[in-house]
Design a protein around this motif. Structure first.
Motif, PDB file in Angstrom:
ATOM      1  N   LEU A  98     -41.251 -28.956  20.901  1.00  0.00           N
ATOM      2  CA  LEU A  98     -40.780 -28.990  22.280  1.00  0.00           C
ATOM      3  C   LEU A  98     -40.242 -27.610  22.619  1.00  0.00           C
ATOM      4  O   LEU A  98     -39.407 -27.061  21.882  1.00  0.00           O
ATOM      5  CB  LEU A  98     -39.683 -30.043  22.463  1.00  0.00           C
ATOM      6  N   GLY A  99     -40.728 -27.036  23.717  1.00  0.00           N
ATOM      7  CA  GLY A  99     -40.308 -25.690  24.052  1.00  0.00           C
ATOM      8  C   GLY A  99     -40.408 -25.398  25.530  1.00  0.00           C
ATOM      9  O   GLY A  99     -40.927 -26.199  26.318  1.00  0.00           O
ATOM     10  N   ALA A 100     -39.885 -24.243  25.902  1.00  0.00           N
ATOM     11  CA  ALA A 100     -39.924 -23.804  27.295  1.00  0.00           C
ATOM     12  C   ALA A 100     -39.972 -22.281  27.319  1.00  0.00           C
ATOM     13  O   ALA A 100     -39.426 -21.607  26.435  1.00  0.00           O
ATOM     14  CB  ALA A 100     -38.699 -24.297  28.066  1.00  0.00           C
ATOM     15  N   VAL A 101     -40.628 -21.750  28.341  1.00  0.00           N
ATOM     16  CA  VAL A 101     -40.691 -20.301  28.545  1.00  0.00           C
ATOM     17  C   VAL A 101     -40.465 -20.024  30.019  1.00  0.00           C
ATOM     18  O   VAL A 101     -41.012 -20.714  30.890  1.00  0.00           O
ATOM     19  CB  VAL A 101     -42.034 -19.721  28.056  1.00  0.00           C
ATOM     20  N   TYR A 102     -39.628 -19.027  30.291  1.00  0.00           N
ATOM     21  CA  TYR A 102     -39.313 -18.656  31.668  1.00  0.00           C
ATOM     22  C   TYR A 102     -39.659 -17.197  31.888  1.00  0.00           C
ATOM     23  O   TYR A 102     -39.222 -16.323  31.127  1.00  0.00           O
ATOM     24  CB  TYR A 102     -37.832 -18.896  31.961  1.00  0.00           C
ATOM     25  N   VAL A 103     -40.455 -16.929  32.920  1.00  0.00           N
ATOM     26  CA  VAL A 103     -40.879 -15.575  33.266  1.00  0.00           C
ATOM     27  C   VAL A 103     -40.436 -15.300  34.705  1.00  0.00           C
ATOM     28  O   VAL A 103     -41.112 -15.705  35.659  1.00  0.00           O
ATOM     29  CB  VAL A 103     -42.402 -15.401  33.132  1.00  0.00           C
ATOM     30  N   PRO A 104     -39.302 -14.633  34.893  1.00  0.00           N
ATOM     31  CA  PRO A 104     -38.842 -14.366  36.258  1.00  0.00           C
ATOM     32  C   PRO A 104     -39.665 -13.258  36.908  1.00  0.00           C
ATOM     33  O   PRO A 104     -40.304 -12.446  36.233  1.00  0.00           O
ATOM     34  CB  PRO A 104     -37.386 -13.933  36.052  1.00  0.00           C
ATOM     35  N   GLU A 105     -39.634 -13.238  38.228  1.00  0.00           N
ATOM     36  CA  GLU A 105     -40.352 -12.218  38.980  1.00  0.00           C
ATOM     37  C   GLU A 105     -39.397 -11.114  39.417  1.00  0.00           C
ATOM     38  O   GLU A 105     -38.278 -11.370  39.849  1.00  0.00           O
ATOM     39  CB  GLU A 105     -41.023 -12.837  40.210  1.00  0.00           C
ATOM     40  N   ASN A 106     -39.883  -9.862  39.295  1.00  0.00           N
ATOM     41  CA  ASN A 106     -39.137  -8.704  39.781  1.00  0.00           C
ATOM     42  C   ASN A 106     -37.724  -8.654  39.213  1.00  0.00           C
ATOM     43  O   ASN A 106     -36.730  -8.617  39.928  1.00  0.00           O
ATOM     44  CB  ASN A 106     -39.085  -8.694  41.313  1.00  0.00           C
ATOM     45  N   PHE A 107     -37.647  -8.697  37.883  1.00  0.00           N
ATOM     46  CA  PHE A 107     -36.353  -8.710  37.226  1.00  0.00           C
ATOM     47  C   PHE A 107     -36.481  -7.959  35.914  1.00  0.00           C
ATOM     48  O   PHE A 107     -37.565  -7.883  35.340  1.00  0.00           O
ATOM     49  CB  PHE A 107     -35.895 -10.152  36.987  1.00  0.00           C
ATOM     50  N   VAL A 126     -38.012 -15.350  28.696  1.00  0.00           N
ATOM     51  CA  VAL A 126     -37.126 -16.013  27.748  1.00  0.00           C
ATOM     52  C   VAL A 126     -37.857 -17.259  27.256  1.00  0.00           C
ATOM     53  O   VAL A 126     -38.402 -18.021  28.067  1.00  0.00           O
ATOM     54  CB  VAL A 126     -35.781 -16.412  28.376  1.00  0.00           C
ATOM     55  N   SER A 127     -37.903 -17.472  25.951  1.00  0.00           N
ATOM     56  CA  SER A 127     -38.584 -18.644  25.410  1.00  0.00           C
ATOM     57  C   SER A 127     -37.739 -19.268  24.314  1.00  0.00           C
ATOM     58  O   SER A 127     -37.001 -18.581  23.599  1.00  0.00           O
ATOM     59  CB  SER A 127     -39.962 -18.284  24.856  1.00  0.00           C
ATOM     60  N   ALA A 128     -37.860 -20.591  24.202  1.00  0.00           N
ATOM     61  CA  ALA A 128     -37.164 -21.342  23.156  1.00  0.00           C
ATOM     62  C   ALA A 128     -38.025 -22.526  22.775  1.00  0.00           C
ATOM     63  O   ALA A 128     -38.640 -23.163  23.639  1.00  0.00           O
ATOM     64  CB  ALA A 128     -35.791 -21.808  23.628  1.00  0.00           C
ATOM     65  N   ASP A 129     -38.101 -22.828  21.486  1.00  0.00           N
ATOM     66  CA  ASP A 129     -38.859 -23.995  21.041  1.00  0.00           C
ATOM     67  C   ASP A 129     -38.279 -24.525  19.739  1.00  0.00           C
ATOM     68  O   ASP A 129     -37.697 -23.779  18.951  1.00  0.00           O
ATOM     69  CB  ASP A 129     -40.354 -23.684  20.876  1.00  0.00           C
ATOM     70  N   LEU A 130     -38.453 -25.829  19.565  1.00  0.00           N
ATOM     71  CA  LEU A 130     -38.001 -26.515  18.359  1.00  0.00           C
ATOM     72  C   LEU A 130     -39.180 -27.254  17.753  1.00  0.00           C
ATOM     73  O   LEU A 130     -39.836 -28.051  18.429  1.00  0.00           O
ATOM     74  CB  LEU A 130     -36.880 -27.505  18.680  1.00  0.00           C
ATOM     75  N   THR A 131     -39.476 -26.970  16.488  1.00  0.00           N
ATOM     76  CA  THR A 131     -40.578 -27.610  15.761  1.00  0.00           C
ATOM     77  C   THR A 131     -39.995 -28.468  14.645  1.00  0.00           C
ATOM     78  O   THR A 131     -39.090 -28.034  13.931  1.00  0.00           O
ATOM     79  CB  THR A 131     -41.528 -26.565  15.160  1.00  0.00           C
ATOM     80  N   MET A 132     -40.524 -29.690  14.491  1.00  0.00           N
ATOM     81  CA  MET A 132     -40.045 -30.597  13.452  1.00  0.00           C
ATOM     82  C   MET A 132     -41.238 -31.221  12.730  1.00  0.00           C
ATOM     83  O   MET A 132     -42.217 -31.621  13.369  1.00  0.00           O
ATOM     84  CB  MET A 132     -39.179 -31.698  14.043  1.00  0.00           C
ATOM     85  N   VAL A 133     -41.163 -31.272  11.409  1.00  0.00           N
ATOM     86  CA  VAL A 133     -42.174 -31.920  10.583  1.00  0.00           C
ATOM     87  C   VAL A 133     -41.455 -32.899   9.661  1.00  0.00           C
ATOM     88  O   VAL A 133     -40.590 -32.498   8.879  1.00  0.00           O
ATOM     89  CB  VAL A 133     -42.980 -30.900   9.748  1.00  0.00           C
ATOM     90  N   THR A 134     -41.781 -34.182   9.767  1.00  0.00           N
ATOM     91  CA  THR A 134     -41.103 -35.196   8.968  1.00  0.00           C
ATOM     92  C   THR A 134     -41.616 -35.179   7.524  1.00  0.00           C
ATOM     93  O   THR A 134     -42.672 -34.596   7.230  1.00  0.00           O
ATOM     94  CB  THR A 134     -41.321 -36.594   9.566  1.00  0.00           C
ATOM     95  N   PRO A 135     -40.893 -35.824   6.597  1.00  0.00           N
ATOM     96  CA  PRO A 135     -41.350 -35.864   5.197  1.00  0.00           C
ATOM     97  C   PRO A 135     -42.742 -36.473   5.059  1.00  0.00           C
ATOM     98  O   PRO A 135     -43.103 -37.403   5.769  1.00  0.00           O
ATOM     99  CB  PRO A 135     -40.292 -36.737   4.512  1.00  0.00           C
ATOM    100  N   TRP A 136     -43.539 -35.899   4.167  1.00  0.00           N
ATOM    101  CA  TRP A 136     -44.861 -36.365   3.762  1.00  0.00           C
ATOM    102  C   TRP A 136     -45.954 -36.109   4.808  1.00  0.00           C
ATOM    103  O   TRP A 136     -47.103 -36.470   4.599  1.00  0.00           O
ATOM    104  CB  TRP A 136     -44.863 -37.860   3.379  1.00  0.00           C
ATOM    105  N   MET A 137     -45.609 -35.491   5.931  1.00  0.00           N
ATOM    106  CA  MET A 137     -46.640 -35.161   6.905  1.00  0.00           C
ATOM    107  C   MET A 137     -47.616 -34.164   6.291  1.00  0.00           C
ATOM    108  O   MET A 137     -47.202 -33.256   5.556  1.00  0.00           O
ATOM    109  CB  MET A 137     -46.015 -34.586   8.176  1.00  0.00           C
ATOM    110  N   TYR A 138     -48.888 -34.299   6.579  1.00  0.00           N
ATOM    111  CA  TYR A 138     -49.993 -33.450   6.090  1.00  0.00           C
ATOM    112  C   TYR A 138     -50.265 -33.650   4.599  1.00  0.00           C
ATOM    113  O   TYR A 138     -51.080 -32.940   4.027  1.00  0.00           O
ATOM    114  CB  TYR A 138     -49.728 -31.960   6.355  1.00  0.00           C
TER     115      TYR A 138
END
Length: 212
Positions: free
Chosen positions: A98-107, A112-124
């Motif tokens: 889950l993440g978000a990125v913000y690109v302002p105009e004329n600034f 600015v970007s932020a994201d959180l990645t999660m992998v539970t036990p035994w995945m893959y």
């Protein structure tokens, strides 16, 4: 080892995009049925194959110009009956971001970007019982997401989460400043496994003997 992927893109609104994804991991053969544009779950019911099926979805939402919120979630195994009973401690094998990125105009702030990645036990790390043994007919696991020990999907190990923060700014024309921060947490459940339980786990012939 083969990987087949299907996805269907939906755009219910000009600001929202949703994609449904399904992926098959298998080996010991090449299966032409996975080239048919149909649900892998339906295909498996006709062919009788027990290959590893992972399903999920991803999408993005743009509430206004310059801001994008995105997500992706994949499930390998989940006990749906227990979830309906609100048992949140049940087995859930999956991953998500889950993440978000913000690109302002004329600034001076470029993004600015932020994201959180999660992998539970035994995945893959799906077990391969094809051929009647734990690792199939060749001694190699054809149903996990590993190649030479490296995961072909996530860049973090199972039972982990990762937080990323990034920003870039240009205060003057010939000066650009980039900042990045990452925090990764990983837990290895096998480190605290008693020796008698580890021996029982490694010497049993099946993973679905009712004791898992």
């Amino acid at each position: 080892k083969f990987y087949s992927v299907h996805n269907v893109d939906l755009k219910p609104h000009k600001k929202f995009t949703l994609s449904l994804i399904e992926m098959i991991s298998y080996g010991h053969r090449f299966d032409f049925s996975y080239m048919i544009p149909s649900l892998y779950m339906v295909t498996q019911s006709f062919t009788g194959c027990g290959d590893n099926l992972i399903m999920g979805m991803c999408g993005d939402y743009k509430p206004f110009d310059g801001l994008e919120i995105y997500f992706q979630g994949m499930l390998d195994d989940v006990n749906v009956n227990e979830l309906f009973k609100f048992d949140l401690d049940t087995r859930i094998t999956g991953s998500g971001i889950l993440g978000a990125v913000y690109v302002p105009e004329n600034f001076i702030l470029e993004y600015v970007s932020a994201d959180l990645t999660m992998v539970t036990p035994w995945m893959y790390s799906h077990p391969d019982f094809s051929g009647g043994s734990l690792v199939g007919v060749t001694g190699l696991n054809m149903q996990n997401m590993l190649h030479n020990g490296y995961c072909m999907s996530s860049n973090i190990n199972p039972n982990s989460w990762k937080l990323n923060l990034k920003t870039s700014m240009r205060p003057v024309e010939n000066l650009k400043l980039d900042f990045a921060f990452s925090l990764v947490r990983h837990s290895n459940v096998n480190e605290s496994l008693p020796l008698d339980e580890a021996y029982w786990y490694l010497t049993r012939t099946k993973l679905n003997d009712g004791k898992s």
